[in-house]
Design an enzyme around this catalytic site. Structure first.
Site, PDB file in Angstrom:
ATOM      1  N   SER A   2      36.849 -36.046   1.697  1.00  0.00           N
ATOM      2  CA  SER A   2      36.996 -34.643   1.336  1.00  0.00           C
ATOM      3  C   SER A   2      38.233 -34.466   0.445  1.00  0.00           C
ATOM      4  CB  SER A   2      37.065 -33.773   2.599  1.00  0.00           C
ATOM      5  OG  SER A   2      36.905 -32.409   2.287  1.00  0.00           O
ATOM      6  N   GLU A  49      29.791 -36.121  -3.577  1.00  0.00           N
ATOM      7  CA  GLU A  49      29.343 -35.348  -2.420  1.00  0.00           C
ATOM      8  C   GLU A  49      30.161 -34.071  -2.396  1.00  0.00           C
ATOM      9  OE1 GLU A  49      31.081 -34.570   0.634  1.00  0.00           O
ATOM     10  OE2 GLU A  49      32.953 -35.375  -0.155  1.00  0.00           O
ATOM     11  N   HIS A  65      30.149 -34.749   4.019  1.00  0.00           N
ATOM     12  CA  HIS A  65      30.306 -33.784   5.108  1.00  0.00           C
ATOM     13  C   HIS A  65      28.990 -33.688   5.885  1.00  0.00           C
ATOM     14  CE1 HIS A  65      33.516 -32.727   2.293  1.00  0.00           C
ATOM     15  NE2 HIS A  65      34.124 -32.102   3.278  1.00  0.00           N
TER      16      HIS A  65
END
Length: 306
Positions: free
Chosen positions: A109, A207, A277
């Site tokens: 992330s 992502e 995620h």
């Protein structure tokens, strides 16, 4: 590339919060799991600090990062969570220190910014994987998310195919190259900085979470205009999680957006990987050599430790 040393039972794992503040109860759950595996755990001095949406001050978060790399009794560093904040400290990181004290570094992330900077400034392979408080501290964490942690214990090649999830090829062919990338919005935010993502001849992993298709369109277009898509060897499309319902009568789908930007480049592109995620979360070494076969819908990744 610099391969970090594998981990052994009894090693010490350092925990830091270089972005947002963690849920301390969930962090404790994850720490218990690490200790059950036979590791010692050392928390950064500022791991639980709070300053709005940040885990304390920029200086405190930077100091924890430096101290964990400097301490040679610490064999791995795992981030507690993502959120926001790593880009605020990256230009002040002592990359010479990291190069002189290489070790396992793990997160995803917002940690994408650190993965990219550390790899490009030092050559260290780092790991895109689930974090402690936000993932491994979840009582419902998937077993596979935990099992992939074993790639740190010995050199282990990884293979991803449709036994793990349904995959879709947007463009066929095969390509080999270093696996790089991570969170799409963080990759885009590096453009024009000293830590701009290098995609030339590489397999680009993307992502994201909570980004509507038009936002993903916007970010992929920026990568297109900056030459990052045309330079890449191929594309590994991870999870794009959207909590809100998308009215497809008023929006393009994610697949249509991916096809627009990646499907016509004549480079292998495959979507549907449980990377990002999502649960389970398939962790991968960034900077390791990999091969993507879009015709057979398979991804092979070389070991990330020595």
């Amino acid at each position: 590339m610099i391969y970090p040393n594998r981990l052994y039972e009894g090693d010490t794992i350092g925990v830091i919060s270089p972005a947002g503040p963690p849920d301390m109860e969930r962090l404790d759950i994850a720490i218990d799991w690490l200790e059950q595996l036979g590791f010692n755990v050392r928390l950064g001095q500022h791991v639980g600090d709070k300053y709005g949406y940040l885990a304390g001050s920029d200086q405190g978060r930077l100091d924890d990062l430096h101290q964990m790399f400097l301490d040679d009794t610490v064999k791995a560093i795992i981030c507690s969570r993502g959120g926001y904040g790593t880009a605020r400290i990256t230009d002040r990181i002592d990359f010479d220190l990291i190069r002189a004290h290489p070790k396992v570094f793990w997160g995803y992330s917002d940690i994408t910014y650190l993965h990219t900077a550390i790899r490009q400034q030092t050559g260290l392979i780092t790991f895109h994987g689930p974090m402690l408080a936000s993932d491994l501290g979840d009582p419902d964490v998937a077993l596979l998310s935990k099992q992939l942690f074993s790639q740190l214990f010995q050199p282990m090649s990884l293979r991803y195919d449709e036994h793990l999830s349904s995959l879709e090829s947007l463009s066929g062919g095969t390509a080999e190259g270093m696996l790089v990338g991570g969170n799409l919005s963080l990759l885009v935010s590096t453009i024009g900085t000293p830590f701009e993502i290098d995609t030339k001849y590489k397999l680009l992993l993307i992502e994201d979470i909570g980004e509507a298709p038009y936002r993903v369109d916007h970010m992929l277009n920026q990568l297109r205009l900056s030459g990052k898509l045309s330079e890449a060897a191929g594309f590994v499309i991870g999870d794009f999680h959207q909590d809100k319902f998308i009215d497809e009568n008023k929006s393009l789908t994610y697949t249509e957006v991916f096809e627009t930007y990646l499907g016509g480049l004549g480079k292998p592109a495959v979507k549907g990987f449980f990377i990002g995620h999502c649960t389970p979360h398939f962790s991968v070494p960034l900077g390791a050599d990999a091969m993507l076969d879009a015709d057979r819908k398979q991804l092979w990744i070389q070991p990330g430790v020595m």
